[in-house]
Design a protein around this motif. Structure first.
Motif, PDB file in Angstrom:
ATOM      1  N   SER A   1     -43.585 -25.359 -27.524  1.00 25.43           N
ATOM      2  CA  SER A   1     -45.008 -25.378 -27.887  1.00 25.43           C
ATOM      3  C   SER A   1     -45.152 -25.225 -29.391  1.00 25.43           C
ATOM      4  N   ALA A   2     -46.222 -25.831 -29.919  1.00 20.89           N
ATOM      5  CA  ALA A   2     -46.515 -25.702 -31.348  1.00 20.89           C
ATOM      6  C   ALA A   2     -46.960 -24.295 -31.702  1.00 20.89           C
ATOM      7  N   LEU A   3     -47.307 -23.468 -30.692  1.00 21.82           N
ATOM      8  CA  LEU A   3     -47.674 -22.076 -30.953  1.00 21.82           C
ATOM      9  C   LEU A   3     -46.480 -21.249 -31.418  1.00 21.82           C
ATOM     10  N   VAL A   4     -45.286 -21.769 -31.194  1.00 25.17           N
ATOM     11  CA  VAL A   4     -44.061 -21.103 -31.670  1.00 25.17           C
ATOM     12  C   VAL A   4     -43.527 -21.921 -32.836  1.00 25.17           C
ATOM     13  N   PRO A   5     -43.781 -21.527 -34.078  1.00 29.48           N
ATOM     14  CA  PRO A   5     -43.355 -22.319 -35.242  1.00 29.48           C
ATOM     15  C   PRO A   5     -41.835 -22.349 -35.378  1.00 29.48           C
ATOM     16  N   HIS A   6     -41.395 -23.263 -36.198  1.00 26.58           N
ATOM     17  CA  HIS A   6     -39.956 -23.470 -36.382  1.00 26.58           C
ATOM     18  C   HIS A   6     -39.259 -22.204 -36.873  1.00 26.58           C
ATOM     19  N   ASP A   7     -39.912 -21.449 -37.740  1.00 26.30           N
ATOM     20  CA  ASP A   7     -39.287 -20.244 -38.300  1.00 26.30           C
ATOM     21  C   ASP A   7     -39.004 -19.195 -37.230  1.00 26.30           C
ATOM     22  N   VAL A   8     -39.756 -19.221 -36.137  1.00 29.10           N
ATOM     23  CA  VAL A   8     -39.575 -18.219 -35.085  1.00 29.10           C
ATOM     24  C   VAL A   8     -38.565 -18.678 -34.042  1.00 29.10           C
ATOM     25  N   ARG A   9     -38.361 -19.996 -33.939  1.00 27.52           N
ATOM     26  CA  ARG A   9     -37.455 -20.507 -32.903  1.00 27.52           C
ATOM     27  C   ARG A   9     -36.036 -19.993 -33.070  1.00 27.52           C
ATOM     28  N   SER A  10     -35.592 -19.859 -34.325  1.00 25.58           N
ATOM     29  CA  SER A  10     -34.235 -19.346 -34.550  1.00 25.58           C
ATOM     30  C   SER A  10     -34.077 -17.939 -34.001  1.00 25.58           C
ATOM     31  N   TYR A  11     -35.131 -17.122 -34.062  1.00 24.06           N
ATOM     32  CA  TYR A  11     -35.079 -15.785 -33.488  1.00 24.06           C
ATOM     33  C   TYR A  11     -34.975 -15.856 -31.966  1.00 24.06           C
ATOM     34  N   PHE A  12     -35.697 -16.803 -31.358  1.00 25.53           N
ATOM     35  CA  PHE A  12     -35.608 -16.965 -29.907  1.00 25.53           C
ATOM     36  C   PHE A  12     -34.223 -17.457 -29.496  1.00 25.53           C
ATOM     37  N   ARG A  13     -33.564 -18.244 -30.336  1.00 28.52           N
ATOM     38  CA  ARG A  13     -32.209 -18.690 -30.009  1.00 28.52           C
ATOM     39  C   ARG A  13     -31.260 -17.504 -29.931  1.00 28.52           C
ATOM     40  N   ASP A  14     -31.465 -16.532 -30.811  1.00 31.26           N
ATOM     41  CA  ASP A  14     -30.632 -15.332 -30.769  1.00 31.26           C
ATOM     42  C   ASP A  14     -30.873 -14.552 -29.472  1.00 31.26           C
TER      43      ASP A  14
END
Length: 372
Positions: free
Chosen positions: A261-274
């Motif tokens: 979703s666009a509500l989760v910006p690219h900068d935050v996705r790396s944290y979710f990958r962790d």
């Protein structure tokens, strides 16, 4: 000391905010008079406005908070609710545009971990776990206690709904408020912090359960173990509860790390990958626990079967020993007149000697074969 001219802007701002709060309260009371009779503190744990990574001072209602954010055109609101009913959450749902199906799930709880998209809102369900301390894992009736955290994520708000006694997010909020850089990333940073907190609790619970399983495994394979398979089934049931919390969350976490979703910006996705990486490790461990418990159940049942076989062999061996004197005594107890050595003076000692010799030979043979 500031002059009156310097204080006037802040005074006007406070007055305007107070008038706006009064208007919102009056409007809400006209629309939902029954809801406002419930004390705010009964289900609202906290309501805060964050702008540029900092929390604005003061106490806010949900109407006033979102009006402040949208009036500024920046920042977001984080509202924390604890076990609200349908009437209590209705005002928040109407103000923030929460979908009725998601609101129903948030009220009634008992959901599987999931991630759903409703228009411009994400709805995520996380199952929380807590390790229940006990003196001995071989006698414990409960090892894992579960709860739920439901999160509504919007462009400028986060609404969390908690169910359970151990699901508090106070520490998560405090850590975020101490990290302005993280808060500047917006509402998605809050969702990441909650997911990271939940997965970290999984890791702690898994580590403690692993110690319990080591103790159970040692007990099962000890030489004089009296481990009951029912107790292992209790642990297996608790592990299944943990598995129902962890396994369904793998898919939603993967979606968040891949740009669902666009509500989760690219900068935050790396944290979710962790977080997704940590969750994958936990899922593998939980699956291993389930397989180990299945193996331990089989081992206990096999030991019980072997013990029963040994008992039967001992019973059979002793029955064989007893059958020899029983047979001989039965033959000589028939009292016929014409029987060998019936009137011989050494007949009785000789029969006893024969019985003792046969029984001794049988006993030595049974011992050599491991029956006794």
């Amino acid at each position: 000391m500031p002059s009156l001219s310097q204080l006037r802007p802040s005074i006007r701002s406070a007055a305007a905010r107070s008038r706006r709060a009064d208007r919102n309260a009056a409007r809400a009371q006209a629309q939902h008079p029954a809801r406002l009779r419930v004390p705010l503190s009964a289900y609202v744990v906290d309501c805060a406005v964050y702008v540029d990574g900092a929390r604005l001072p003061g106490r806010w209602t949900h109407d006033e908070a979102i009006a402040e954010v949208r009036g500024r055109g920046t920042g977001f609101v984080w509202i924390g609710l604890h076990e609200p009913d349908a009437e209590q959450i209705s005002g928040v749902a109407q103000t923030y545009g929460l979908h009725e199906l998601a609101v129903e799930d948030a009220v009634h709880a008992h959901n599987r971990p999931k991630l759903e998209r409703y228009d411009e809102t994400l709805f995520m369900v996380l199952k929380t776990v807590r390790y229940v301390g006990h003196a001995d894992p071989t006698t414990a009736n409960e090892i894992v206690e579960t709860g739920e955290v439901m999160t509504f994520l919007g462009r400028d708000f986060v609404v969390t709904v908690r169910h359970g006694r151990h699901t508090g997010l106070r520490d998560v909020r405090r850590r975020l408020e101490e990290d302005p850089e993280q808060l500047r990333l917006g509402p998605a940073a809050v969702l990441h912090a909650i997911a990271d907190h939940v997965v970290d609790s999984y890791i702690d619970v898994v580590r403690q359960i692993e110690n319990d399983l080591d103790a159970v495994e040692a007990e099962v394979f000890s030489p004089r173990s009296t481990m009951n398979p029912e107790q292992i089934y209790v642990m297996k049931r608790e592990i299944l509860d943990l598995r129902r919390c962890v396994m369904p969350l793998v898919g939603p976490m993967r979606k968040l790390s891949e740009g669902y979703s666009a509500l989760v910006p690219h900068d935050v996705r790396s944290y979710f990958r962790d977080v997704d990486d940590h969750l994958g490790g936990v899922a593998e461990q939980v699956a291993g626990f389930n397989e180990l418990l299945t193996t331990l159940v089989d081992a206990v049942l096999a030991k019980i079967s072997m013990r029963q076989n040994n008992d039967m062999r001992k019973i059979t061996a002793y029955a064989g020993l007893i059958s020899v004197p029983t047979m001989i005594a039965g033959v000589y107890g028939m009292n016929f007149d014409y029987m060998p050595e019936l009137h011989w003076s050494f007949g009785y000692p000789m029969v006893l000697l024969i019985i003792a010799t046969i029984c001794t030979l049988l006993y030595r043979n049974f011992r050599r074969n491991g029956w006794l």
